[in-house]
Design a protein around this motif. Structure first.
Motif: not given
Length: 227
Positions: A39-41, A74-78, A97-104, A138-139
């Motif tokens: 589950e994630n937002e 945001t990953l909702l890890n239950e 867990i809020s993830y932030r990734v960047a790609y080319i 990530g946070f």
């Protein structure tokens, strides 16, 4: 000899007409990324890039691009994690867990286009995309943590709850491939495109947890074509 000149002129004319349909296009848009098994937002990310297209025949185009893709989510890890620190037992009830990734991203598309008029067309495209990860972070926030004595100590019931958060970065950046399927429409010099990305790459080690899952993406792109 005259026939050879006529044939050469015809070939040059065809090449000129075909090259006139080649184009450059600026693209900008938003994407929604999500992990498939959890589950994630989804949070809107950003897409910007430049695309080049070559006409193969009346309906087929080949295109490639260089895109900057920024994903947020945001990953909702239950999943409950248990840790014994005698005489206490600690159970993590909920983790965000809020993830932030960047790609080319470098895609290669084969596009099939239908023209309804000189200014309006509809197209379907598909092809692979190479994703080079240039940033990952990530946070992690532990929403609820419950601490209590071991079950075998029946005479001292003790329970408390508290919340706290801690910041961490992903340990591993990974690159990979995805398969894109898109549907779009062109009106004069503007393109509106809906793009779905099926990934072959994964996100690893977000915060202190290993997240071995694929990141899917749905994008909405607006392009301006320069012929």
């Amino acid at each position: 000899m005259k026939a050879a000149f006529v044939l050469l002129a015809f070939v040059l004319l065809q090449i000129q007409e075909s090259s006139a349909q080649n184009y450059w296009e600026h693209k900008v848009g938003v994407n929604y990324s999500y992990l498939g098994k959890s589950e994630n937002e989804a949070t809107p990310g950003l897409v910007y890039g430049l695309e080049k297209g070559w006409q193969l025949n009346e309906h087929l185009y080949l295109s490639s691009a260089a895109l900057v893709l920024i994903h947020y989510g945001t990953l909702l890890n239950e999943t409950r994690q248990q840790e014994d620190i005698w005489p206490l037992r600690i159970i993590v009830r909920h983790i965000n867990i809020s993830y932030r990734v960047a790609y080319i991203g470098i895609p290669f598309y084969l596009r099939y286009k239908l023209d309804f008029s000189k200014s309006l067309s509809l197209y379907l495209e598909s092809g692979p995309q190479f994703n080079l990860c240039i940033y990952s972070g990530g946070f992690e926030h532990l929403i609820k943590r419950k601490v209590f004595l071991r079950d075998k100590i029946k005479s001292y019931p003790f329970s408390t709850r508290f919340e706290y958060g801690n910041e961490s970065r992903t340990i591993r950046r990974n690159s990979g491939f995805s398969l894109n399927i898109g549907l779009g429409t062109r009106f004069h010099h503007f393109d509106l495109e809906f793009l779905y990305s099926y990934p072959f790459n994964r996100i690893y080690n977000v915060g202190n947890l290993v997240i071995d899952e694929k990141m899917y993406a749905f994008s909405i792109l607006l392009g301006y074509r320069i012929n």
